[in-house]
Design an enzyme around this catalytic site. Structure first.
Site, mmCIF file in Angstrom:
data_model
loop_
_atom_site.group_PDB
_atom_site.id
_atom_site.type_symbol
_atom_site.label_atom_id
_atom_site.label_comp_id
_atom_site.label_asym_id
_atom_site.label_seq_id
_atom_site.Cartn_x
_atom_site.Cartn_y
_atom_site.Cartn_z
ATOM 1 N N TYR A 191 0.851 -1.200 0.000
ATOM 2 C CA TYR A 191 0.000 0.000 0.000
ATOM 3 C C TYR A 191 0.880 1.241 0.000
ATOM 4 O O TYR A 191 1.878 1.316 0.726
ATOM 5 C CB TYR A 191 -0.900 0.027 1.242
ATOM 6 C CG TYR A 191 -1.636 1.340 1.408
ATOM 7 C CD1 TYR A 191 -2.848 1.563 0.777
ATOM 8 C CD2 TYR A 191 -1.081 2.375 2.170
ATOM 9 C CE1 TYR A 191 -3.506 2.774 0.907
ATOM 10 C CE2 TYR A 191 -1.732 3.587 2.300
ATOM 11 C CZ TYR A 191 -2.943 3.780 1.668
ATOM 12 O OH TYR A 191 -3.586 4.985 1.785
ATOM 13 N N GLU A 206 -3.812 7.323 -3.651
ATOM 14 C CA GLU A 206 -3.523 5.971 -3.168
ATOM 15 C C GLU A 206 -3.158 5.038 -4.315
ATOM 16 O O GLU A 206 -3.756 5.136 -5.399
ATOM 17 C CB GLU A 206 -4.749 5.365 -2.465
ATOM 18 C CG GLU A 206 -4.985 5.832 -1.065
ATOM 19 C CD GLU A 206 -6.112 5.055 -0.404
ATOM 20 O OE1 GLU A 206 -6.269 5.174 0.817
ATOM 21 O OE2 GLU A 206 -6.849 4.327 -1.108
#
Length: 377
Positions: free
Chosen positions: A101, A189
């Site tokens: 991530y 993101e």
């Protein structure tokens, strides 16, 4: 402002962040026409402004063109968290070795942009933050110097033991930060950023939000905007001098002043209700604002009762009352309305409302309790 995954991928590609090839399609016929008949493994993904697409059935693998067409037909038209799927992204599948991530967000506590990375990619990062926060590494970025080379490398080395992989990841971190700053983002993101079996690092999903207040200087980003019905209400409210944000509750709120609006929502929550919106009509005494505000409030099908809470300073309570009476003459609703007026010309306003048979109360707490009670009838 939010954009779709396919739009975020386009921005990633523009800034040199590697992403798999993909095709955007709006219909099954378009899938049939655009997807090559080469039996490569592909991923068919719903394009909606909502997370959890995979759990909802909005992400499916396709091992052939025929399967891509079939899966697109299943996904198009689906409802995912209140959003109807009108387009799908069909992307090349990659051989995933490990998932990570990477995210950038504005942090008000440190007054900086914060870069977050984690080896727990491919899952809901909110759950990781809640259950195992130690697995998320955070670095505040000084806005005067930006993301330094050594910071990017140091973070990358905490995820990748292979120096070559770390250098590739560090480069992606810096490109994502530049994209974030250049476009006035509020969130960027990559989840997941993947290491493939072929030793490549690729962003296979992306999410970006942007600061609405900066859109005037981001014409390219503004062109990507796909306005939902709720977002259109917020835009229309702004054009009429109102501040409106839709929420998920059943008690519609009309208030003057942001502080009082927040206190009103807190009061509703205190007594066990859920506000349906934030709506600040501001300090003007223009009755038209009240008419516009009621029109927006009552267009929300979730609203079961309305609480009007006005403190008259600059705003005159009798003007609010007249605007409300005019609005109800036009709209003709059966939804119960509770009104609390205090301050400038409150007595005159209350007399006007009582003459029309509208329910008035003396305190904010009483208004909240009565609105919640009426919403359950």
């Amino acid at each position: 402002m939010k954009i779709h995954e396919y739009q975020a991928r386009d921005l990633f590609r523009k800034y040199g962040i590697p992403v798999p090839d993909a095709i955007l399609c709006h219909s099954v016929e378009e899938v049939e026409a655009k997807v090559p008949d080469d039996n490569l493994l592909r991923v068919v993904k719903a394009q909606v402004h909502a997370g959890g697409r995979g759990k909802a059935g909005g992400v499916k693998l396709a091992r052939s063109k025929a399967e891509a067409v079939e899966n697109a037909g299943k996904i198009l038209g689906m409802d995912i968290k209140g959003y109807t799927v009108e387009k799908v992204l069909i992307g090349d599948a990659v051989d995933i070795d490990k998932e990570y991530y990477v995210g950038l967000i504005n942090d008000r506590n440190t007054r900086n942009v914060v870069l977050m990375v984690s080896a727990e990619g491919g899952v809901e990062i909110e759950e990781v933050a809640k259950v195992t926060p130690e697995k998320i590494i955070k670095v505040p970025i000084d806005p005067l110097v930006g993301l330094m080379d050594w910071q990017a490398r140091e973070l990358a080395l905490q995820l990748f033991s292979d120096i070559r992989h770390a250098r590739m990841a560090a480069s992606i971190f810096q490109k994502l930060y530049k994209l974030y700053i250049d476009t006035d983002s509020s969130l960027a993101e990559i989840n997941p950023l993947v290491l493939t079996l072929q030793d490549e690092i690729v962003a296979i999903d992306g999410k970006m939000n942007f600061d609405d207040n900066a859109l005037y200087r981001q014409p390219g980003i503004l062109e990507m905007r796909e306005v939902t019905a709720d977002e259109q209400k917020e835009i229309d409210a702004t054009e009429k001098g109102l501040s409106y944000i839709k929420l998920d509750g059943t008690i519609g709120c009309m208030v003057n002043g942001a502080g009082l609006a927040m206190a009103t929502m807190d009061m509703i929550k205190l007594y066990g209700g859920e506000p349906a919106n934030f709506l600040d009509i501001g300090g003007s005494s223009n009755p038209q604002k009240v008419i516009d505000a009621m029109d927006i409030l009552l267009s929300d099908k979730n609203v079961k009762a309305v609480m009007i809470n006005i403190f008259g300073g600059i705003t005159r309570c009798d003007d609010v009352a007249r605007g409300l009476i005019t609005a109800l003459d036009q709209i003709k609703t059966s939804i119960p309305i509770v009104v609390r007026l205090s301050g400038t010309n409150a007595r005159e306003g209350l007399e006007l409302l009582k003459s029309k048979g509208l329910l008035t109360v003396g305190s904010m707490g009483e208004a909240a309790r009565k609105a919640i009670e009426l919403s359950k009838l």
